[in-house]
Design an enzyme around this catalytic site. Structure first.
Site, PDB file in Angstrom:
ATOM      1  N   ASP A 137       0.839  -1.208   0.000  1.00 14.94           N
ATOM      2  CA  ASP A 137       0.000   0.000   0.000  1.00 14.94           C
ATOM      3  C   ASP A 137       0.873   1.256   0.000  1.00 14.94           C
ATOM      4  OD1 ASP A 137      -2.573   1.097   0.074  1.00 14.94           O
ATOM      5  OD2 ASP A 137      -2.627   1.220   2.246  1.00 14.94           O
ATOM      6  N   TRP A 195      -0.568   9.724   4.041  1.00 15.29           N
ATOM      7  CA  TRP A 195      -0.193   8.419   3.493  1.00 15.29           C
ATOM      8  C   TRP A 195       1.124   7.883   4.036  1.00 15.29           C
ATOM      9  CZ3 TRP A 195       4.395   9.775   1.434  1.00 15.29           C
ATOM     10  CH2 TRP A 195       4.528  11.062   0.906  1.00 15.29           C
ATOM     11  N   ASN A 196       1.833   8.646   4.817  1.00 17.66           N
ATOM     12  CA  ASN A 196       3.206   8.198   5.084  1.00 17.66           C
ATOM     13  C   ASN A 196       3.373   7.230   6.235  1.00 17.66           C
ATOM     14  OD1 ASN A 196       2.706  10.328   6.798  1.00 17.66           O
ATOM     15  ND2 ASN A 196       4.850  10.905   6.926  1.00 17.66           N
ATOM     16  N   LYS A 219     -10.814   9.033   8.114  1.00 21.98           N
ATOM     17  CA  LYS A 219     -10.623   9.132   6.664  1.00 21.98           C
ATOM     18  C   LYS A 219      -9.126   9.009   6.381  1.00 21.98           C
ATOM     19  CE  LYS A 219      -9.531  11.909   3.545  1.00 21.98           C
ATOM     20  NZ  LYS A 219      -8.808  11.081   2.570  1.00 21.98           N
ATOM     21  N   PRO A 220      -8.704   7.859   5.852  1.00 23.79           N
ATOM     22  CA  PRO A 220      -7.286   7.707   5.520  1.00 23.79           C
ATOM     23  C   PRO A 220      -6.972   8.415   4.212  1.00 23.79           C
ATOM     24  CG  PRO A 220      -8.482   5.745   4.864  1.00 23.79           C
ATOM     25  CD  PRO A 220      -9.500   6.676   5.476  1.00 23.79           C
ATOM     26  N   SER A 221      -5.693   8.521   3.908  1.00 21.06           N
ATOM     27  CA  SER A 221      -5.283   9.120   2.639  1.00 21.06           C
ATOM     28  C   SER A 221      -5.781   8.291   1.463  1.00 21.06           C
ATOM     29  CB  SER A 221      -3.764   9.210   2.590  1.00 21.06           C
ATOM     30  OG  SER A 221      -3.348   9.500   1.277  1.00 21.06           O
ATOM     31  N   GLU A 222      -6.118   8.953   0.395  1.00 19.97           N
ATOM     32  CA  GLU A 222      -6.541   8.229  -0.808  1.00 19.97           C
ATOM     33  C   GLU A 222      -5.394   7.381  -1.370  1.00 19.97           C
ATOM     34  OE1 GLU A 222      -6.351  10.918  -4.577  1.00 19.97           O
ATOM     35  OE2 GLU A 222      -6.905  12.207  -2.927  1.00 19.97           O
ATOM     36  N   GLU A 294      -1.369  17.900  13.429  1.00 16.28           N
ATOM     37  CA  GLU A 294       0.030  17.464  13.309  1.00 16.28           C
ATOM     38  C   GLU A 294       0.430  17.736  11.874  1.00 16.28           C
ATOM     39  OE1 GLU A 294       1.818  16.437  15.738  1.00 16.28           O
ATOM     40  OE2 GLU A 294       0.345  15.911  17.261  1.00 16.28           O
ATOM     41  N   CYS A 328       7.534  13.594   8.480  1.00 17.11           N
ATOM     42  CA  CYS A 328       7.321  14.986   8.900  1.00 17.11           C
ATOM     43  C   CYS A 328       8.491  15.507   9.717  1.00 17.11           C
ATOM     44  CB  CYS A 328       6.021  15.093   9.689  1.00 17.11           C
ATOM     45  SG  CYS A 328       5.910  13.908  11.034  1.00 17.11           S
ATOM     46  N   GLY A 502       1.770  22.792  13.852  1.00 15.29           N
ATOM     47  CA  GLY A 502       0.613  22.154  14.467  1.00 15.29           C
ATOM     48  C   GLY A 502       0.079  22.785  15.719  1.00 15.29           C
ATOM     49  N   GLU A 506      -0.010  14.807  20.575  1.00 18.34           N
ATOM     50  CA  GLU A 506      -0.453  13.419  20.602  1.00 18.34           C
ATOM     51  C   GLU A 506       0.505  12.627  21.486  1.00 18.34           C
ATOM     52  OE1 GLU A 506      -0.907  12.272  16.406  1.00 18.34           O
ATOM     53  OE2 GLU A 506      -3.031  12.750  16.633  1.00 18.34           O
TER      54      GLU A 506
HETATM   55  P1  NDP Z   1      -2.392  16.269   2.858  1.00 23.52           P
HETATM   56  O1  NDP Z   1      -2.515  17.443   3.745  1.00 23.52           O
HETATM   57  O2  NDP Z   1      -2.466  16.477   1.398  1.00 23.52           O
HETATM   58  O3  NDP Z   1      -3.554  15.206   3.187  1.00 23.52           O
HETATM   59  C1  NDP Z   1      -3.715  14.659   4.466  1.00 23.52           C
HETATM   60  C2  NDP Z   1      -5.122  14.117   4.588  1.00 23.52           C
HETATM   61  O4  NDP Z   1      -6.061  15.188   4.521  1.00 23.52           O
HETATM   62  C3  NDP Z   1      -5.504  13.160   3.471  1.00 23.52           C
HETATM   63  O5  NDP Z   1      -6.317  12.150   3.987  1.00 23.52           O
HETATM   64  C4  NDP Z   1      -6.281  14.072   2.533  1.00 23.52           C
HETATM   65  O6  NDP Z   1      -7.137  13.391   1.670  1.00 23.52           O
HETATM   66  C5  NDP Z   1      -7.037  14.916   3.529  1.00 23.52           C
HETATM   67  N1  NDP Z   1      -7.539  16.186   3.010  1.00 23.52           N
HETATM   68  C6  NDP Z   1      -7.096  16.910   1.960  1.00 23.52           C
HETATM   69  N2  NDP Z   1      -7.830  18.045   1.820  1.00 23.52           N
HETATM   70  C7  NDP Z   1      -8.753  18.033   2.809  1.00 23.52           C
HETATM   71  C8  NDP Z   1      -9.800  18.920   3.197  1.00 23.52           C
HETATM   72  N3  NDP Z   1     -10.034  20.063   2.554  1.00 23.52           N
HETATM   73  N4  NDP Z   1     -10.554  18.598   4.260  1.00 23.52           N
HETATM   74  C9  NDP Z   1     -10.333  17.469   4.943  1.00 23.52           C
HETATM   75  N5  NDP Z   1      -9.361  16.571   4.618  1.00 23.52           N
HETATM   76  C10 NDP Z   1      -8.574  16.858   3.568  1.00 23.52           C
HETATM   77  O7  NDP Z   1      -1.057  15.540   3.281  1.00 23.52           O
HETATM   78  P2  NDP Z   1      -0.372  14.278   2.614  1.00 23.52           P
HETATM   79  O8  NDP Z   1      -1.318  13.126   2.635  1.00 23.52           O
HETATM   80  O9  NDP Z   1       0.232  14.667   1.314  1.00 23.52           O
HETATM   81  O10 NDP Z   1       0.786  13.957   3.694  1.00 23.52           O
HETATM   82  C11 NDP Z   1       1.987  14.610   3.721  1.00 23.52           C
HETATM   83  C12 NDP Z   1       1.974  15.732   4.732  1.00 23.52           C
HETATM   84  O11 NDP Z   1       1.647  15.235   6.027  1.00 23.52           O
HETATM   85  C13 NDP Z   1       3.328  16.378   4.888  1.00 23.52           C
HETATM   86  O12 NDP Z   1       3.193  17.772   4.899  1.00 23.52           O
HETATM   87  C14 NDP Z   1       3.806  15.895   6.247  1.00 23.52           C
HETATM   88  O13 NDP Z   1       4.708  16.729   6.867  1.00 23.52           O
HETATM   89  C15 NDP Z   1       2.532  15.786   6.993  1.00 23.52           C
HETATM   90  N6  NDP Z   1       2.685  14.874   8.128  1.00 23.52           N
HETATM   91  C16 NDP Z   1       2.746  15.382   9.406  1.00 23.52           C
HETATM   92  C17 NDP Z   1       2.974  14.563  10.495  1.00 23.52           C
HETATM   93  C18 NDP Z   1       3.010  15.081  11.899  1.00 23.52           C
HETATM   94  O14 NDP Z   1       2.828  14.288  12.819  1.00 23.52           O
HETATM   95  N7  NDP Z   1       3.256  16.350  12.135  1.00 23.52           N
HETATM   96  C19 NDP Z   1       3.180  13.113  10.304  1.00 23.52           C
HETATM   97  C20 NDP Z   1       3.072  12.694   8.945  1.00 23.52           C
HETATM   98  C21 NDP Z   1       2.840  13.559   7.894  1.00 23.52           C
HETATM   99  P3  NDP Z   1      -6.583  12.943   0.213  1.00 23.52           P
HETATM  100  O15 NDP Z   1      -5.679  11.809   0.464  1.00 23.52           O
HETATM  101  O16 NDP Z   1      -7.760  12.569  -0.558  1.00 23.52           O
HETATM  102  O17 NDP Z   1      -5.889  14.145  -0.366  1.00 23.52           O
END
Ligand code: NDP
Length: 532
Positions: A137, A195-196, A219-222, A294, A328, A502, A506
């Site tokens: 995945d 997704w990470n 809601k997980p990442s797509e 976060e 992150c 953030g 957590e």
């Molecule tokens: P995104 O912000 O693009 O997406 C995160 C989640 O939010 C996905 O499930 C996404 O859905 C959803 N989403 C997008 N737009 C909306 C909206 N308008 N309303 C509600 N939900 C929404 O991040 P990424 O998935 O690209 O992940 C990478 C980012 O996550 C990096 O910036 C990284 O630093 C951060 N991160 C932070 C961590 C921390 O603990 N501080 C840990 C891990 C990552 P969809 O998949 O459909 O776009």
């Protein structure tokens, strides 16, 4: 066994290759997803599509699907039904009903602990299968996936243990009464994850939120929808009452946004990019509901001249290339004291070239692929930007030329110097194996440069000078500081960001508090009527 690359042949008669969302549900074609000698699953569309559950009902996404692609070679890891805003309405209604009418929130915390322990136990029992699914995945190396699955199980065990020992606050009396402050759940919590770190990020939210007595809709990442559905199944099988945990695989723009805006959702816990977090917080702010955020980072990693340099080198390498930089807290801005700068960076470049980039199921691989082609293009775009800003790419800066990796989204470990800290490549989150190196003169200089960023998630430093380490740790604006280590984490130690990285914390007791609101209760003991 049919390699997925031959899907077009298997699906003969179909107009084109994936994505499956283009395939009409009425067509039925069988194929199996395989990797090397390992057969993962056989699917028939639409019958073997992974549906999602809202309570005891299965939903197939009304013909819309999300395809999870294995980043190692671009093959299909799985196809799941895609939820819609109508499913959000259904899930929230069920969660509200479960929250109000199921005994969950009224159970003593130690009673809730039994179910949480069982969820953790079942995750551990299914460790190997979940690890394999996670690897396909997300494309992360198998060992890393195993750690994530183990961590997910730990979160449920840890918050079960906290439930066993939960104490409310009793205030010393200041009159003829006693008073106490109780932790109460919010109700329905929306958890939105990136997704990470599939399953781990989800458990990091779901375990404390459930422990606190809430109902959770995830809601997980797509990009990585599969593990969330497994977690939902495990929760059900472990005896969590119906409706208390629902996973909705969907897009952020509709399902994520609908969750955040839904009047039945009383708290949002989000992990992801800073701009998405800002958009979510704006909606939540208008609704006056709390958010835990976060977000991203651009963490400084500092090497002082008196450091144990071999240890520092190992820390810098793992701090940037772990998870292929898709972390992150990755140490993405390397500050090296000027007196040792050239020597250290030369060695770093030599060591970066030795990092073994390989397929996630190759036990020798130290770094796997990036999550998608689009993300690799984005990372490559940042390297081009760095070049245009005057940066020198000392190693990497391209995909590997190994033919065995040609089908996947790999990118070489990359070191760039010659940039000022103000350059965009030094200020914006690249989220790939790209390290910028910057010299510094002294403590004051490095503190100023380290803090010159909108982010404040983490920072690391290497020094043998304990007093200096303490001073610098106090001055750096970040939620986690590592001294002579990097990316160390502890389930009981608070995690979260300063500044644009953030809001809220957590893990540990902080994690439980994030999902609780405080209710104060006063008991009068006076024997005379209250005066006016
Ligand atoms: P995104 O912000 O693009 O997406 C995160 C989640 O939010 C996905 O499930 C996404 O859905 C959803 N989403 C997008 N737009 C909306 C909206 N308008 N309303 C509600 N939900 C929404 O991040 P990424 O998935 O690209 O992940 C990478 C980012 O996550 C990096 O910036 C990284 O630093 C951060 N991160 C932070 C961590 C921390 O603990 N501080 C840990 C891990 C990552 P969809 O998949 O459909 O776009």
């Amino acid at each position: 066994m049919v390699p997925v690359r031959e899907l077009d042949l298997v699906l003969s008669g179909l107009p084109g290759p994936l994505p499956w969302s283009n395939i009409t549900p009425s067509l039925s074609a069988e194929f199996c997803v395989s990797k090397g000698q390992q057969r993962i699953m056989t699917m028939t569309t639409p019958a073997n599509l992974t549906s999602f559950s809202i309570g005891s009902q299965q939903f197939d996404g009304a013909g819309q699907t999300i395809t999870s692609i294995y980043p190692g070679d671009g093959s299909v890891a799985g196809v799941v039904a895609r939820a819609t805003p109508a499913d959000v309405d259904r899930a929230v209604a069920l969660a509200q009903d479960a929250y109000r009418h199921q005994p969950w929130r009224k159970l003593r915390p130690d009673q809730r602990a039994t179910t949480l322990y069982e969820i953790g136990r079942r995750i551990s029992v299914e460790r190997d299968a979940l690890t394999t699914m996670q690897m396909f995945d997300s494309g992360k190396p198998r060992k890393e996936c195993q750690n994530m699955v183990d961590n997910a199980a730990s979160y449920f065990r840890y918050y079960a243990a906290i439930c066993e020992t939960w104490q409310n606050e009793m205030t010393s009396p200041r009159g003829d009464y006693f008073s106490m402050s109780l932790a109460e759940p919010f109700g329905v919590v929306a958890a939105i994850t990136p997704w990470n770190s599939p399953i781990m990020a989800e458990a990091q939210k779901a375990a404390p939120a459930l422990a606190a007595g809430n109902a959770v809709i995830l809601k997980p990442s797509e990009e990585t929808p599969m593990l969330a559905l497994e977690l939902a199944r495990i929760c059900t099988e472990a005896g969590l009452p119906e409706g208390l945990f629902t996973a909705l695989p969907g897009y952020g723009e509709d399902v994520g946004a609908a969750l955040v805006a839904h009047p039945g959702v009383r708290m949002v816990s989000f992990t992801g990019g800073t701009e998405t977090g800002r958009a979510i917080a704006t909606v939540a702010g208008k609704r006056l509901i709390p958010v835990g955020l976060e977000l991203g980072g651009k963490s400084p990693h500092i090497v002082f001249e008196e450091a144990d340099l071999p240890m520092a080198m190992a820390g810098v390498i793992s701090g940037i290339y772990g998870s292929a930089g898709q972390s992150c807290v990755a140490g993405t801005r390397l500050f090296v004291q000027r007196s040792i700068y050239r020597e250290f960076v030369d060695e770093l470049v030599a060591r970066s070239r030795q990092v073994k980039v390989g397929l996630p199921d190759d036990p020798a691989a130290q770094m796997g692929p990036l999550i998608s082609r689009a993300h690799r293009d984005r990372v490559a775009g940042y390297v081009d930007l760095a070049r245009s800003e005057g940066g020198r790419v000392l190693c990497g800066g391209s995909a590997p030329d190994d033919p065995a990796l040609a089908q996947g989204w790999f990118y070489l470990p990359t070191v760039i110097d010659g940039l000022q800290n103000s350059a965009r490549a030094c200020q914006e989150e690249i989220f790939g194996p790209v390290l910028v190196t910057i010299p510094f003169d002294d403590e004051a200089d490095v503190i100023a440069q380290a803090n010159d960023t909108v982010y404040g998630l983490a920072a690391g430093m290497w020094t043998r000078d304990v007093a200096k380490a303490w001073r610098v740790a106090r001055e750096i604006e970040a939620g986690s500081i590592w001294i002579n280590t990097y990316k160390q984490s502890h389930i009981a130690t608070a995690f979260g960001g300063f500044k644009d990285s953030g809001i809220g914390r957590e893990k540990g007791l902080h994690g439980l508090r994030l999902y609780s609101q405080v209710k104060s209760v006063f008991f009068g003991l006076q024997d005379k009527p209250l005066g006016l």
